[in-house]
Scaffold this active site. Structure first.
Site, mmCIF file in Angstrom:
data_model
loop_
_atom_site.group_PDB
_atom_site.id
_atom_site.type_symbol
_atom_site.label_atom_id
_atom_site.label_comp_id
_atom_site.label_asym_id
_atom_site.label_seq_id
_atom_site.Cartn_x
_atom_site.Cartn_y
_atom_site.Cartn_z
ATOM 1 N N ARG A 15 3.281 -135.584 -66.810
ATOM 2 C CA ARG A 15 3.189 -134.851 -68.063
ATOM 3 C C ARG A 15 4.561 -134.264 -68.429
ATOM 4 O O ARG A 15 5.463 -134.206 -67.601
ATOM 5 C CB ARG A 15 2.157 -133.718 -67.944
ATOM 6 C CG ARG A 15 0.721 -134.189 -67.871
ATOM 7 C CD ARG A 15 -0.231 -133.040 -67.583
ATOM 8 N NE ARG A 15 -0.078 -132.518 -66.225
ATOM 9 C CZ ARG A 15 -0.774 -131.492 -65.724
ATOM 10 N NH1 ARG A 15 -1.657 -130.876 -66.486
ATOM 11 N NH2 ARG A 15 -0.583 -131.103 -64.485
ATOM 12 N N LYS A 74 4.120 -127.681 -65.004
ATOM 13 C CA LYS A 74 3.771 -127.086 -63.720
ATOM 14 C C LYS A 74 4.804 -126.051 -63.286
ATOM 15 O O LYS A 74 5.901 -125.979 -63.819
ATOM 16 C CB LYS A 74 3.636 -128.169 -62.645
ATOM 17 C CG LYS A 74 2.461 -129.110 -62.884
ATOM 18 C CD LYS A 74 1.123 -128.372 -62.949
ATOM 19 C CE LYS A 74 0.703 -127.788 -61.615
ATOM 20 N NZ LYS A 74 -0.624 -127.106 -61.692
ATOM 21 N N TYR A 93 2.499 -123.393 -66.630
ATOM 22 C CA TYR A 93 1.486 -122.982 -65.654
ATOM 23 C C TYR A 93 2.219 -122.416 -64.447
ATOM 24 O O TYR A 93 3.210 -122.996 -63.976
ATOM 25 C CB TYR A 93 0.631 -124.164 -65.212
ATOM 26 C CG TYR A 93 -0.355 -124.653 -66.246
ATOM 27 C CD1 TYR A 93 -1.403 -123.848 -66.677
ATOM 28 C CD2 TYR A 93 -0.257 -125.934 -66.777
ATOM 29 C CE1 TYR A 93 -2.309 -124.290 -67.632
ATOM 30 C CE2 TYR A 93 -1.153 -126.396 -67.725
ATOM 31 C CZ TYR A 93 -2.186 -125.574 -68.145
ATOM 32 O OH TYR A 93 -3.084 -126.019 -69.079
ATOM 33 N N HIS A 95 0.198 -120.079 -61.769
ATOM 34 C CA HIS A 95 -0.762 -119.887 -60.672
ATOM 35 C C HIS A 95 -0.130 -119.096 -59.539
ATOM 36 O O HIS A 95 -0.125 -119.502 -58.378
ATOM 37 C CB HIS A 95 -1.270 -121.241 -60.171
ATOM 38 C CG HIS A 95 -2.017 -122.034 -61.205
ATOM 39 N ND1 HIS A 95 -3.265 -121.658 -61.671
ATOM 40 C CD2 HIS A 95 -1.688 -123.167 -61.883
ATOM 41 C CE1 HIS A 95 -3.674 -122.529 -62.582
ATOM 42 N NE2 HIS A 95 -2.736 -123.436 -62.730
ATOM 43 N N GLU A 117 -2.036 -120.137 -67.866
ATOM 44 C CA GLU A 117 -3.409 -119.922 -67.391
ATOM 45 C C GLU A 117 -3.886 -118.482 -67.548
ATOM 46 O O GLU A 117 -5.074 -118.208 -67.351
ATOM 47 C CB GLU A 117 -3.556 -120.360 -65.934
ATOM 48 C CG GLU A 117 -2.927 -119.450 -64.890
ATOM 49 C CD GLU A 117 -1.456 -119.712 -64.664
ATOM 50 O OE1 GLU A 117 -0.880 -119.055 -63.780
ATOM 51 O OE2 GLU A 117 -0.870 -120.571 -65.376
ATOM 52 N N ASP A 196 -24.013 -121.123 -60.245
ATOM 53 C CA ASP A 196 -23.196 -120.127 -60.922
ATOM 54 C C ASP A 196 -23.853 -118.759 -60.746
ATOM 55 O O ASP A 196 -25.077 -118.666 -60.571
ATOM 56 C CB ASP A 196 -23.038 -120.457 -62.409
ATOM 57 C CG ASP A 196 -21.811 -119.790 -63.019
ATOM 58 O OD1 ASP A 196 -20.775 -120.475 -63.158
ATOM 59 O OD2 ASP A 196 -21.875 -118.579 -63.318
ATOM 60 N N ARG A 201 -24.782 -117.919 -68.450
ATOM 61 C CA ARG A 201 -24.125 -119.231 -68.460
ATOM 62 C C ARG A 201 -25.113 -120.318 -68.050
ATOM 63 O O ARG A 201 -25.130 -121.414 -68.633
ATOM 64 C CB ARG A 201 -22.929 -119.226 -67.498
ATOM 65 C CG ARG A 201 -22.152 -120.546 -67.469
ATOM 66 C CD ARG A 201 -21.483 -120.826 -68.804
ATOM 67 N NE ARG A 201 -20.798 -122.125 -68.800
ATOM 68 C CZ ARG A 201 -20.110 -122.606 -69.815
ATOM 69 N NH1 ARG A 201 -19.991 -121.892 -70.916
ATOM 70 N NH2 ARG A 201 -19.517 -123.791 -69.754
ATOM 71 N N SER A 218 -26.173 -118.776 -57.818
ATOM 72 C CA SER A 218 -25.340 -118.974 -56.629
ATOM 73 C C SER A 218 -25.506 -117.834 -55.628
ATOM 74 O O SER A 218 -25.139 -116.689 -55.900
ATOM 75 C CB SER A 218 -23.865 -119.087 -57.042
ATOM 76 O OG SER A 218 -23.061 -119.323 -55.920
ATOM 77 N N ALA A 266 -10.212 -125.998 -57.855
ATOM 78 C CA ALA A 266 -9.614 -124.661 -57.767
ATOM 79 C C ALA A 266 -8.500 -124.583 -56.734
ATOM 80 O O ALA A 266 -8.034 -123.490 -56.414
ATOM 81 C CB ALA A 266 -10.706 -123.644 -57.421
ATOM 82 N N ASP A 268 -5.369 -125.075 -56.830
ATOM 83 C CA ASP A 268 -4.122 -124.431 -57.233
ATOM 84 C C ASP A 268 -4.256 -122.916 -57.302
ATOM 85 O O ASP A 268 -3.268 -122.207 -57.492
ATOM 86 C CB ASP A 268 -3.593 -124.989 -58.558
ATOM 87 C CG ASP A 268 -4.622 -124.996 -59.665
ATOM 88 O OD1 ASP A 268 -5.697 -124.409 -59.470
ATOM 89 O OD2 ASP A 268 -4.350 -125.584 -60.721
ATOM 90 N N VAL A 296 -5.709 -132.464 -54.901
ATOM 91 C CA VAL A 296 -4.515 -132.601 -55.745
ATOM 92 C C VAL A 296 -4.509 -131.474 -56.791
ATOM 93 O O VAL A 296 -5.428 -131.385 -57.605
ATOM 94 C CB VAL A 296 -4.478 -133.977 -56.437
ATOM 95 C CG1 VAL A 296 -3.281 -134.067 -57.370
ATOM 96 C CG2 VAL A 296 -4.435 -135.088 -55.399
ATOM 97 N N MET A 299 -4.267 -132.535 -61.042
ATOM 98 C CA MET A 299 -5.118 -133.687 -61.336
ATOM 99 C C MET A 299 -4.861 -134.305 -62.706
ATOM 100 O O MET A 299 -4.778 -135.530 -62.831
ATOM 101 C CB MET A 299 -6.593 -133.300 -61.198
ATOM 102 C CG MET A 299 -7.040 -133.066 -59.768
ATOM 103 S SD MET A 299 -8.743 -132.449 -59.678
ATOM 104 C CE MET A 299 -9.624 -133.843 -60.364
#
Length: 369
Positions: A15, A74, A93, A95, A117, A196, A201, A218, A266, A268, A296, A299
């Site tokens: 990207r 990234k 991004y 993180h 993010e 969840d 939701r 959950s 999740a 990252d 990864v 992704m």
């Protein structure tokens, strides 16, 4: 403003921060854009495309980084730390909750770092959403691939065939990633369940899927019952700015059938599966306790032609504001202000500050001396 677009350095990250179409909008507004040579090739954009849009092609990364604002995809890798400088505006991004080394370096650099993010608008994450949609869809696509026997999986066809049961997909988290994963899994004909903690939701998801997806509240007990029977387990948990909570521990992974697959979107943000650690597009999987793990963190980089344009559709309005007004843009845009993570040698995002209390204390002590 002088804007730099370096080539991404993360493994097989194709990207690019700005597409030629975005560059054209910026140059038409009087801004200068310097793009590192071949930065857009992986997304299908040539240097000539950028030149026609008004950009200047520069030969090395340092030339693209040596600008007032740098727009990336990234987070900077260690090889890029040397280019980050005081007063520079970095928009990408980040993180940071899962990367103390980068967090510390950004603080010490004096740069202003805004993370895609954590830009938040009306309780949504508009710059994370397009990549979450792509990652959610890819999680099932990759999961189906690594369930193939030749890839180390059980040899399960998620959709099954008449006379043979379909595979079971268990999704932890019913947000954007989980919803998109469920759409693809249902389309393939798999048995799908979503966990969840948000009952509202779950009710919304019922309007989307009806009885085609099993929607479950959950709890630890419910997850412990479901995971061992899953052919594909997808982690889709996000807490903005924080590490993802661990929902599946090592002992529970060991109860899964050999050749089952885990995909943790999740990763990252630390991941929600204890046994999963970041991998790369070059070496995407490893096996632990007989289970194939895919971790990864970039992704969407697998589909850069789609992902770059989807990302630019969301980021460009904010890039324009920053280019026109600099950091003053944050004064009139609360959503963009929420994206600010590091500024003037300080960690400023409230949630990230909670994660790195020691760094906050250290910088506070430094400022008093």
């Amino acid at each position: 403003m002088e804007i730099g677009v370096p080539k991404e350095t993360k493994d097989q990250e194709f990207r690019v921060g700005l597409s030629p179409a975005s560059v054209r909008v910026l140059t038409d507004r009087g801004h200068s854009v310097s793009v590192e040579t071949k930065a857009g090739v992986g997304s299908g954009f040539s240097d000539a495309d950028y030149q026609q849009a008004g950009a200047t092609i520069v030969p090395e990364a340092k030339d693209a980084w040596n600008r007032e604002m740098v727009v990336k995809v990234k987070e900077p890798l260690k090889s890029e730390y040397q280019f980050i400088r005081k007063g520079q505006l970095l928009f990408t991004y980040l993180h940071l909750a899962a990367n103390k080394t980068l967090t510390e370096y950004l603080i010490n650099s004096g740069a202003d770092a805004i993370a895609y993010e954590t830009v938040e608008l009306n309780r949504t994450l508009p710059l994370l959403m397009p990549m979450s949609v792509i990652a959610g869809r890819l999680s099932v696509q990759f999961g189906a691939r690594f369930l193939e026997r030749q890839q180390g999986g059980r040899g399960v066809l998620l959709g099954g065939i008449p006379g043979v049961s379909p595979g079971k997909v268990t999704i932890l988290g019913g947000g954007v990633v989980g919803t998109e994963a469920a759409k693809i899994a249902v389309g393939m004909g798999a048995k799908v369940q979503i966990f969840d903690i948000n009952v509202e939701r779950l009710s919304y998801l019922e309007t989307l899927f009806g009885s085609r997806v099993e929607l479950l509240y959950s709890t630890s007990a419910a997850i412990e019952t479901a995971v061992p029977d899953a052919d594909l387990l997808i982690g889709a948990v996000l807490i903005p700015g924080r590490n993802a909570p661990t929902l599946v521990n090592r002992d529970l992974v060991a109860k899964m059938r050999p050749g089952s697959v885990i995909v943790d979107v999740a990763v990252d943000q630390g991941g929600c599966i204890e046994t999963l650690h970041p991998t790369s597009h070059t070496q995407p999987t490893y096996v632990e306790s007989g289970v194939v793990h895919y971790g990864v963190p970039n992704m969407p980089g697998a589909v850069p032609w789609t992902a770059t344009q989807a990302l630019n559709n969301s980021t460009l309005p904010y890039v324009i504001k920053l280019a026109d007004l600099g950091m003053k843009a944050l004064d009139s845009d609360p959503a963009l202000a929420m994206g600010l993570n590091v500024s003037n040698y300080q960690l400023v995002h409230p949630v990230v500050k909670e994660v790195f209390k020691d760094l906050v204390a250290r910088t506070a002590e430094f400022s008093m001396t």
